[in-house]
Scaffold this active site. Structure first.
Site, PDB file in Angstrom:
ATOM      1  N   GLY A  48       1.039  -1.096   0.430  1.00 42.16           N
ATOM      2  CA  GLY A  48      -0.152  -0.231   0.147  1.00 42.16           C
ATOM      3  C   GLY A  48       0.554   0.750  -0.074  1.00 42.16           C
ATOM      4  O   GLY A  48       0.112   2.647  -0.829  1.00 42.16           O
ATOM      5  N   ASP A 107      -4.446   1.873  10.751  1.00 46.40           N
ATOM      6  CA  ASP A 107      -5.885   1.430  10.645  1.00 46.40           C
ATOM      7  C   ASP A 107      -6.340   1.076  12.559  1.00 46.40           C
ATOM      8  O   ASP A 107      -6.164   2.124  13.480  1.00 46.40           O
ATOM      9  CB  ASP A 107      -6.656   0.555  10.150  1.00 46.40           C
ATOM     10  CG  ASP A 107      -7.969  -0.062  10.313  1.00 46.40           C
ATOM     11  OD1 ASP A 107      -8.694   1.005  10.292  1.00 46.40           O
ATOM     12  OD2 ASP A 107      -8.584  -1.221  10.325  1.00 46.40           O
ATOM     13  N   ARG A 169      -5.213   0.565  -6.446  1.00 47.15           N
ATOM     14  CA  ARG A 169      -4.328   1.184  -6.148  1.00 47.15           C
ATOM     15  C   ARG A 169      -3.484   2.688  -6.738  1.00 47.15           C
ATOM     16  O   ARG A 169      -2.705   3.488  -6.661  1.00 47.15           O
ATOM     17  CB  ARG A 169      -3.328   0.250  -5.613  1.00 47.15           C
ATOM     18  CG  ARG A 169      -3.585  -0.734  -4.828  1.00 47.15           C
ATOM     19  CD  ARG A 169      -2.051  -1.490  -4.433  1.00 47.15           C
ATOM     20  NE  ARG A 169      -1.741  -2.639  -4.046  1.00 47.15           N
ATOM     21  CZ  ARG A 169      -2.459  -3.017  -2.817  1.00 47.15           C
ATOM     22  NH1 ARG A 169      -1.810  -2.375  -1.876  1.00 47.15           N
ATOM     23  NH2 ARG A 169      -2.359  -4.508  -2.422  1.00 47.15           N
TER      24      ARG A 169
HETATM   25  P1  IMP Z   1      -3.903  -1.668  10.124  1.00 49.29           P
HETATM   26  O1  IMP Z   1      -3.186  -2.992  10.594  1.00 49.29           O
HETATM   27  O2  IMP Z   1      -5.291  -2.958  11.226  1.00 49.29           O
HETATM   28  O3  IMP Z   1      -3.427  -0.542  11.250  1.00 49.29           O
HETATM   29  O4  IMP Z   1      -4.321  -1.501   9.285  1.00 49.29           O
HETATM   30  C1  IMP Z   1      -2.455  -1.496   8.371  1.00 49.29           C
HETATM   31  C2  IMP Z   1      -3.624  -2.012   6.788  1.00 49.29           C
HETATM   32  O5  IMP Z   1      -4.495  -2.472   6.734  1.00 49.29           O
HETATM   33  C3  IMP Z   1      -3.137  -1.119   6.358  1.00 49.29           C
HETATM   34  O6  IMP Z   1      -1.435  -1.099   5.877  1.00 49.29           O
HETATM   35  C4  IMP Z   1      -3.776  -1.042   4.968  1.00 49.29           C
HETATM   36  O7  IMP Z   1      -3.028  -1.661   3.893  1.00 49.29           O
HETATM   37  C5  IMP Z   1      -4.965  -2.214   5.128  1.00 49.29           C
HETATM   38  N1  IMP Z   1      -5.957  -0.692   5.037  1.00 49.29           N
HETATM   39  C6  IMP Z   1      -6.503  -0.419   6.459  1.00 49.29           C
HETATM   40  N2  IMP Z   1      -7.359   0.182   6.168  1.00 49.29           N
HETATM   41  C7  IMP Z   1      -7.585   0.209   5.221  1.00 49.29           C
HETATM   42  C8  IMP Z   1      -8.498   1.146   3.502  1.00 49.29           C
HETATM   43  O8  IMP Z   1      -9.589   2.177   4.199  1.00 49.29           O
HETATM   44  N3  IMP Z   1      -8.563   1.021   2.675  1.00 49.29           N
HETATM   45  C9  IMP Z   1      -7.339   0.121   2.349  1.00 49.29           C
HETATM   46  N4  IMP Z   1      -6.687  -0.684   2.764  1.00 49.29           N
HETATM   47  C10 IMP Z   1      -6.724  -0.472   4.327  1.00 49.29           C
HETATM   48 MG    MG Z   2      -0.201  -0.733   4.127  1.00 49.33          MG
END
Ligand code: IMP
Ligand code: MG
Length: 190
Positions: A48, A107, A169
């Protein structure tokens, strides 16, 4: 600006490319000032972060190195799976270094915690986090996000590196879900 259809759902523009560039410039300036004599390693989380990294690194003018790791937590859906899979690990010697984890979006915070724990075990001297987007309402961890370009609502976003089922993307703007496929069918929009 018109909606885009990704995997059957309709998304509308939420953050424009111009807004993104402005926000990236702001954190690049902060990084240039804060980490000037630290020769940091920017450790970028694939997939991402690729667009953000490319734009950020053009604005970071201090001495530094750049490397990548590849992780996966969303598995193509709209919510985090809660477990982080490591597809490519850390290949750098991080002992004694200042490392900046570069993420597209923080997130729940599972991903950055996962990376930060590894860096700590490998002997990094200092760990910083730079994220294009941060969803404070979804965040469950306590680590400080040192450089956040844009604070985002707790919505699912696509574009500028972020995907839905692998798609979207390549979009220059960031989009949010507008209508799900069933709604589009009901309204005879597709
Ligand atoms: P976390 O581990 O829950 O903080 O999520 C992190 C990863 O989830 C990010 O690096 C993104 O790749 C994916 N992610 C989180 N939120 C979104 C979103 O709204 N759209 C797309 N990918 C997301
Ligand atoms: Mg990511």
């Amino acid at each position: 600006m018109s909606n885009v259809i990704i995997s059957g759902h309709s998304f509308k523009v939420k953050i424009t490319s111009a807004e993104i560039q402005k926000a990236v410039s702001v954190i690049a300036k902060q990084i240039n000032a804060d980490l000037k004599h630290k020769n940091p390693l920017f450790l970028c989380v694939l997939n991402g972060s690729f667009m953000f990294v490319a734009d950020l690194m053009k604005k970071v003018t201090i001495e530094c190195t750049v490397s990548f790791i590849k992780l996966s937590s969303y598995e193509g859906g709209m919510t985090s799976s809660g477990t982080v899979k490591q597809l490519i690990g850390i290949n750098e010697d991080v002992k004694g270094r200042t490392v900046v984890i570069v993420e597209d979006i923080v997130d729940t915070g599972e991903t950055i915690e996962f990376v930060a724990n590894q860096l700590q075990d490998l002997g990094a001297a200092e760990i910083k986090i730079a994220s294009l987007l941060f969803k404070p309402e979804a965040y469950t961890k306590s680590m400080t996000i040192d450089y956040t370009a844009i604070v985002a609502p707790n919505d699912f976003l696509v574009g500028y590196g972020l995907d839905y089922k692998g798609h979207g993307r390549n979009l220059s703007d960031i989009y949010v879900l507008d209508y799900i496929e069933d709604e589009l069918l009901k309204r005879k929009l597709i």
